[in-house]
Design a protein around this motif. Structure first.
Motif, PDB file in Angstrom:
ATOM      1  N   TYR A   1       5.022   7.452  -0.242  1.00 56.21           N
ATOM      2  CA  TYR A   1       5.868   6.466   0.415  1.00 56.21           C
ATOM      3  C   TYR A   1       5.087   5.173   0.599  1.00 56.21           C
ATOM      4  N   ALA A   2       5.796   4.092   0.814  1.00 57.61           N
ATOM      5  CA  ALA A   2       5.162   2.808   1.100  1.00 57.61           C
ATOM      6  C   ALA A   2       4.629   2.857   2.527  1.00 57.61           C
TER       7      ALA A   2
ATOM      8  N   ASN B   1      13.580   5.575   1.533  1.00 56.60           N
ATOM      9  CA  ASN B   1      13.791   4.124   1.525  1.00 56.60           C
ATOM     10  C   ASN B   1      13.627   3.541   0.130  1.00 56.60           C
ATOM     11  N   VAL B   2      14.401   2.521  -0.150  1.00 60.43           N
ATOM     12  CA  VAL B   2      14.365   1.848  -1.441  1.00 60.43           C
ATOM     13  C   VAL B   2      13.393   0.675  -1.361  1.00 60.43           C
TER      14      VAL B   2
ATOM     15  N   HIS C   1       0.864  -1.172   0.000  1.00 65.24           N
ATOM     16  CA  HIS C   1       0.000   0.000   0.000  1.00 65.24           C
ATOM     17  C   HIS C   1       0.909   1.233   0.000  1.00 65.24           C
ATOM     18  N   TYR C   2       0.472   2.280  -0.684  1.00 65.48           N
ATOM     19  CA  TYR C   2       1.222   3.533  -0.738  1.00 65.48           C
ATOM     20  C   TYR C   2       0.340   4.669  -0.269  1.00 65.48           C
ATOM     21  N   ILE C   3       0.966   5.636   0.353  1.00 68.85           N
ATOM     22  CA  ILE C   3       0.303   6.860   0.799  1.00 68.85           C
ATOM     23  C   ILE C   3       0.840   8.000  -0.056  1.00 68.85           C
ATOM     24  N   VAL C   4      -0.067   8.833  -0.552  1.00 69.64           N
ATOM     25  CA  VAL C   4       0.306  10.007  -1.337  1.00 69.64           C
ATOM     26  C   VAL C   4      -0.134  11.238  -0.565  1.00 69.64           C
ATOM     27  N   TYR C   5       0.787  12.148  -0.335  1.00 66.53           N
ATOM     28  CA  TYR C   5       0.472  13.442   0.259  1.00 66.53           C
ATOM     29  C   TYR C   5       0.581  14.489  -0.838  1.00 66.53           C
TER      30      TYR C   5
END
Length: 183
Positions: free
Chosen positions: A56-57, A69-70, A38-42
């Protein structure tokens, strides 16, 4: 490489009120079937009608390095396409907004790699993929390799030079890691 994917469904979650760094934060999420994450977008709305798009993840949400982070699971194009889907939605609310993607430097503990601020890996991906995703009819595309930043200046603004200068100053003041870098 041309982008042929349509990304993933992007779901709006909520709006956060202002804080010391931005006036408002729009929060979205999506799931990558390839990375199984899951990813969060701001989308952080700043002064001068500028929106910084960050992601970010979700598994890294508590990490101070969440943007650095990779993940390295080979789904970059779909992830960028999905993050960019917030732009047309936000233009309905802020029709003259400009947007930006600031490439966080890679910090990979496994390979003991810490990238510099200039022309980093994420910036190179933005510089390559964003013009394929977003045309130049609505936005003037500007890249700033020394700050690893890619900015979309909204052409509805009368004085793009003035807006660019204001945004650059605001970005350097908001993101202190860039203070020692020349745009």
């Amino acid at each position: 490489m041309k982008l042929t994917s349509s990304g993933y469904p992007l779901k709006f979650i909520q709006t956060h009120p202002s804080c010391i760094w931005h006036e408002k934060r729009y929060v979205y999420k999506f799931f990558s079937i390839k990375t199984k994450l899951h990813y969060i977008v701001y989308a952080d709305y700043h002064e001068h009608n500028f929106i910084a798009v960050k992601f970010y993840a979700k598994k890294d949400r508590k990490s101070n390095r969440k943007y650095s982070n990779v993940i390295n699971k080979g789904d970059v194009a779909n992830i960028l396409i999905t993050c960019a889907k917030c732009i047309p939605e936000l233009l309905k609310i802020h029709p003259t907004a400009s947007f930006g993607f600031i490439g966080a430097r890679t910090i990979d503990v496994k390979s003991d790699k810490i990238e510099g601020y200039k022309t980093n890996q994420r910036f190179r991906l933005y510089k390559y993929h964003i013009p394929q995703l977003i045309g130049d009819k609505t936005f003037l595309h500007k890249s700033f390799p020394n700050a690893s930043s890619y900015i979309l200046l909204n052409r509805k603004n009368i004085d793009l030079t003035k807006i660019e200068k204001q945004i650059k100053s605001m970005v350097c003041n908001t993101y202190p890691d860039l203070l020692n870098v020349q745009f």
